[in-house]
Design an enzyme around this catalytic site. Structure first.
Site, mmCIF file in Angstrom:
data_model
loop_
_atom_site.group_PDB
_atom_site.id
_atom_site.type_symbol
_atom_site.label_atom_id
_atom_site.label_comp_id
_atom_site.label_asym_id
_atom_site.label_seq_id
_atom_site.Cartn_x
_atom_site.Cartn_y
_atom_site.Cartn_z
ATOM 1 N N ASN A 9 0.866 -1.178 0.000
ATOM 2 C CA ASN A 9 0.000 0.000 0.000
ATOM 3 C C ASN A 9 0.903 1.228 0.000
ATOM 4 O OD1 ASN A 9 -1.769 2.065 0.478
ATOM 5 N ND2 ASN A 9 -2.446 1.351 2.491
ATOM 6 N N HIS A 95 -9.529 1.013 5.074
ATOM 7 C CA HIS A 95 -8.251 1.220 5.747
ATOM 8 C C HIS A 95 -8.453 2.135 6.960
ATOM 9 C CE1 HIS A 95 -4.115 2.385 6.521
ATOM 10 N NE2 HIS A 95 -3.759 1.316 5.841
ATOM 11 N N GLU A 167 -5.280 -5.144 10.372
ATOM 12 C CA GLU A 167 -4.242 -4.143 10.626
ATOM 13 C C GLU A 167 -4.538 -3.447 11.954
ATOM 14 O OE1 GLU A 167 -2.240 -2.729 6.766
ATOM 15 O OE2 GLU A 167 -4.088 -1.584 6.924
HETATM 16 P P1 13P Z 1 3.093 0.302 7.705
HETATM 17 O O1 13P Z 1 3.612 -0.966 7.094
HETATM 18 O O2 13P Z 1 3.832 1.525 7.266
HETATM 19 O O3 13P Z 1 2.954 0.181 9.192
HETATM 20 O O4 13P Z 1 1.598 0.503 7.133
HETATM 21 C C1 13P Z 1 0.709 -0.559 7.200
HETATM 22 C C2 13P Z 1 -0.484 -0.200 6.414
HETATM 23 O O5 13P Z 1 -1.248 0.673 6.783
HETATM 24 C C3 13P Z 1 -0.748 -0.942 5.167
HETATM 25 O O6 13P Z 1 -2.020 -0.686 4.695
#
Ligand code: 13P
Length: 252
Positions: A9, A95, A167
């Protein structure tokens, strides 16, 4: 039985030329990868160019968002149909940055789930608890709400194109990764919710990605967890060597 997926992403980063360079760099360094589905999610302005640059390769392209209408008077928005039209394969929705910074709730995200089901696009549905929710013992309730409300009314036949990304908000961009055990606990719970909603076959076939500070030095342990089927990578996906190492995670 579940093909691992590693998705980058890119968030709000990269000009068109930078995005093309990153995509082609990843492509050239992963031509030997046959057992992992690789996805990159550039910013909207680079989406078309990256989709063109990757055409004919096995790397898939995702948009970072969409609006749940095909067309109409929705200034500034982009529909799933237009994303599909330029050759994209997936859309990331829900997200935590969209939930927190742009006020998206489960009902709105559910409309996107349904809009995407009308197309041939895959859905990467992001869920995850904040630190306050985890520390106050609300984690399982929050994940249940996000999964059940997010997928509400979605027919079982559409689940084949749905990927869930867990996440935890406290792990995103913080350098603080969930431990292997924390990730496994949440992923197993999410899979049990899919079982409740759609039965064992769908639960067993649906990929659940982990996201939140995934790096070359922690990916192997995360991917060794039985219910972790891949990674949704932010910061490290902008660094070709790191992203390629994550794609080529070691089976431990
Ligand atoms: P990071 O890998 O920078 O922590 O971000 C994770 C993320 O939000 C992927 O969608």
């Amino acid at each position: 039985m579940r093909t691992p997926m590693v998705a980058g992403n890119w968030k709000l980063h990269n000009t068109r030329d930078q995005a093309i360079a990153l995509a082609t760099g990843i492509k050239s360094q992963t031509s030997d990868v046959t057992d992992v589905e690789i996805v990159v999610a550039p910013v909207f302005t680079a989406l078309n160019a990256v989709a063109d640059a990757l055409r004919g390769s096995s790397i898939k392209v995702a948009a970072q968002n969409c609006y749940p209408q095909a067309q109409g008077a929705f200034t500034g928005e982009v529909s799933p149909q237009l994303v599909e039209d330029i050759g994209c394969n997936y859309v990331i929705i829900g997200h935590s940055e969209r939930r927190q910074l742009f006020g998206e709730d489960d009902a709105f995200i559910n409309r996107k789930v349904h809009a995407l089901a009308e197309t041939g696009l895959g859905t990467i549905l992001c869920i995850g608890e904040t630190l306050a929710e985890r520390e106050s013992g609300q984690m399982f309730n929050v994940l249940r709400r996000q999964v059940c409300e997010g997928l509400k009314g979605l027919g079982i036949e559409s689940m084949v194109r749905v990927v869930i990304a867990y996440e935890p908000v406290w792990a995103i961009g913080t350098g603080k990764t969930a431990s292997d055990q924390q990730a496994q606990e949440s992923h197993a719970f999410i899979r049990s919710l899919l079982d409740e909603l759609y039965g064992a076959q769908v639960a067993g076939a649906t990929r659940i990605l982990y996201g939140g500070s995934v790096k070359p030095d922690n990916v192997d342990g995360l991917m060794a967890q039985p219910d972790v089927d891949g990674a949704l990578v932010g910061g490290a996906s902008l660094k070709p060597a790191d992203f390629v190492r994550i794609i080529k995670f070691q089976k431990v």
